[in-house]
Design an enzyme around this catalytic site. Sequence first.
Site, PDB file in Angstrom:
ATOM      1  N   HIS A  72     -31.714 -14.285  21.260  1.00 32.17           N
ATOM      2  CA  HIS A  72     -30.882 -14.416  22.461  1.00 32.17           C
ATOM      3  C   HIS A  72     -30.426 -15.852  22.720  1.00 32.17           C
ATOM      4  O   HIS A  72     -29.761 -16.119  23.712  1.00 32.17           O
ATOM      5  CB  HIS A  72     -31.647 -13.896  23.680  1.00 32.17           C
ATOM      6  CG  HIS A  72     -31.714 -12.390  23.738  1.00 32.17           C
ATOM      7  ND1 HIS A  72     -32.188 -11.637  22.697  1.00 32.17           N
ATOM      8  CD2 HIS A  72     -31.349 -11.521  24.714  1.00 32.17           C
ATOM      9  CE1 HIS A  72     -32.124 -10.352  23.018  1.00 32.17           C
ATOM     10  NE2 HIS A  72     -31.609 -10.249  24.236  1.00 32.17           N
TER      11      HIS A  72
ATOM     12  N   GLU B 272     -19.750  -4.340  23.209  1.00 31.45           N
ATOM     13  CA  GLU B 272     -19.058  -5.638  23.262  1.00 31.45           C
ATOM     14  C   GLU B 272     -17.758  -5.648  22.454  1.00 31.45           C
ATOM     15  O   GLU B 272     -16.740  -6.165  22.916  1.00 31.45           O
ATOM     16  CB  GLU B 272     -19.974  -6.755  22.736  1.00 31.45           C
ATOM     17  CG  GLU B 272     -21.036  -7.221  23.712  1.00 31.45           C
ATOM     18  CD  GLU B 272     -22.331  -6.429  23.571  1.00 31.45           C
ATOM     19  OE1 GLU B 272     -22.362  -5.442  22.817  1.00 31.45           O
ATOM     20  OE2 GLU B 272     -23.318  -6.807  24.233  1.00 31.45           O
TER      21      GLU B 272
ATOM     22  N   HIS C 144       0.824  -1.210   0.000  1.00 35.03           N
ATOM     23  CA  HIS C 144       0.000   0.000   0.000  1.00 35.03           C
ATOM     24  C   HIS C 144       0.861   1.264   0.000  1.00 35.03           C
ATOM     25  O   HIS C 144       1.168   1.806   1.068  1.00 35.03           O
ATOM     26  CB  HIS C 144      -0.911  -0.010   1.234  1.00 35.03           C
ATOM     27  CG  HIS C 144      -1.853  -1.171   1.265  1.00 35.03           C
ATOM     28  ND1 HIS C 144      -1.461  -2.427   1.662  1.00 35.03           N
ATOM     29  CD2 HIS C 144      -3.164  -1.262   0.932  1.00 35.03           C
ATOM     30  CE1 HIS C 144      -2.502  -3.250   1.580  1.00 35.03           C
ATOM     31  NE2 HIS C 144      -3.546  -2.567   1.144  1.00 35.03           N
TER      32      HIS C 144
END
Length: 652
Positions: free
Chosen positions: A469, A407, A27
């Site tokens: 869930h 999370e 890159h």
Amino acid sequence: MSTIDNKCINSLRVVGAEMITKAKSGHPGIVLGSAPILHTLFTRHINLNANDAKWFDRDRFVLSAGHGSTLLYMLLHLSGFNLTVDDLKNFRQKGSMTPGHPEYGHVPGVEITTGPLGQGISSAVGMAIAENFLEAKFNKPEYNVIDHFTYVLCGDGDLQEGVAMEAASLAGHLGLGQLVVLYDSNDIQLDGEVALANSENTKMKFEAMNWDYFKVEDGNDVDAIDEAIKAAKASAKPAIVEIKTVIGYGAPNSGESSIHGKPMPADDIKTLRKNLAYSEPELTFTEDVYDFYKENVLARGEKAESDWNELLNAYANKFPEDAEELNKFMFDGFSIDNTDDMPTWEDGSEESTRKVMGKVLDWINSKLPNTIGGSADLTASTMVKGADGIYGPSNTLGRNIKFGVREHAMAAICNGITLHGGMFAFCAGFFVFSDYLKPAIRQAAIMNIPTLFLFSHDTVCVGEDGPTHQPIEQLTALRSTPNVNVYRPADSREMTAAVLDSVKKNNYPTVITSSRQALPNLACTSAEGTKKGAYTVRKGKSDYILLSCGSELSITLAAADKLAEQGVDVSVVSMPSQFLFDKQTAEYKESVLPKKAKVMAIEMGATLGWYKYADYVKGIDTFGASMPIKYIFDEYGFTADKIAEEFMANVK
Ligand SMILES: Cc1ncc(C[n+]2csc(CCOP(=O)(O)OP(=O)(O)O)c2C)c(N)n1
Ligand SMILES: [Mg+2]
């Protein structure tokens, strides 16, 4: 800018472009655009000592834009780390010291594996937390024995990632003043202009998250970059320095996305050299450049470390007990030798394994002063928390991190804490949402670091909350991730062994899952067996084996009793960790799962991963459904009678 600064920057640009062209891969855009940023950081600010790469009080540098690896490798080479010119010439080649993206544990001086955008900057927040905690724990007036910065280079893509915003939001809330993010703001990304996908105000966005914001209008102006870094270091808040750069500076297609990730053709390199008025030999740094880095990076780092050693000696004389404790933090000198007062449960009693997990962890936290972690707004459900109150600006000695419902950042931050060193990090959530943080578990596994991920509510037995869930495929997904130890303990004895075994400097991360519902504490389980991954809990006379784990083990044992009543005396094997079982000797494996045995595996989850051990699998390959738990066992066929029936119909 001085002549030598200019020479160094242009050397980084040209050699970097040539490395990429030689490799036919890499890159160049970020190398050409942000060389002045990292040159300024390295030669004027960062404290690193290549002769002692793991010096504890060094500054940490995170190349969050991991596609700029070329630049990092050159800087580490010039700064005296164990990377040769040949290593640079072997960029991205098989077995080289200079792989495509920076790899922790492989490339000397690389603090963290990066490449997946967003992970680096998020883990940097964890590094800054570790620094901040240790600073509060050990520094005394005039004795700042812990005093270093975490620097990040990120690009537009990093800041577009959700995980980075979760982490930045928490970093602002926590007031992590030692965190300095340098933002390579070039308005270009892979697909084209950043404006195609973004129109927000970076300054307002970060200030709203309680960060300080600084701007450098000209990314080639090293003095302006220098001043901005100084201001960012002085800021009491986390700071971001937005530096306007031109992607691919000096190349014919500079400022365009086409320079982002394609090696430059030889003609373009010629033009680059011409544009930069650079005429040194190919793939070569000249002596003046080496000398400048020696004086300005290595010498500064060596001096910083020797000053620190002096300070530490004085500290040890004045505060001998603190110094001894600090030593233990720095060199992982803690262990639990006495388990006399560890919580235990009577055989035959009942407890959910999440409660056991929480209580055992609380006990460990009371024994080990270097553990830190918490839950993603689910402490009451996962039972997982750190000790000594909630960590934050008003209690920097707190070891309970309130991650909020973040999370992904939680997991990446814990990786950063682990990588910083000195602390042991754990985090927790609902197992079904392990999907939200899986990329960070993968990072931990790739880096061979022991971050601990604790999850509760590990089956459809979650019940009423329904399919969103109720985990199904998560166990298979995580067990199939290389170098991750997934523990799924069946009762308090297995859970205690698993948690104790995980709060250690293993060279892999551990995932522990636990039940929401109460489970019987079984007389037949064993800590030793747990650590071997699988072991026999009921020895039958036939060659049939029922293989299970977690909350299904007790049901499976009851099914074995039913089968015994029908004259089939089966063995039962508990397998809390496939990962650990796979590491056992062939003899041990044969003793637990003999080749001649016919095996039925039983787990409330996807069947896919069990065929490695079993001839027939009783699992759940559909999503769950909302209902009270009392209906779940019947609905999915996880009762002793139904398992026995299925065995007779399909295995016997
Ligand atoms: C999570 C993730 N998604 C996608 C990629 C692939 N990728 C690498 S760099 C890049 C462009 C990012 O743009 P920017 O950060 O502005 O980098 P620049 O082009 O300016 O060097 C992309 C899409 C990645 N490495 N990680
Ligand atoms: Mg960009």
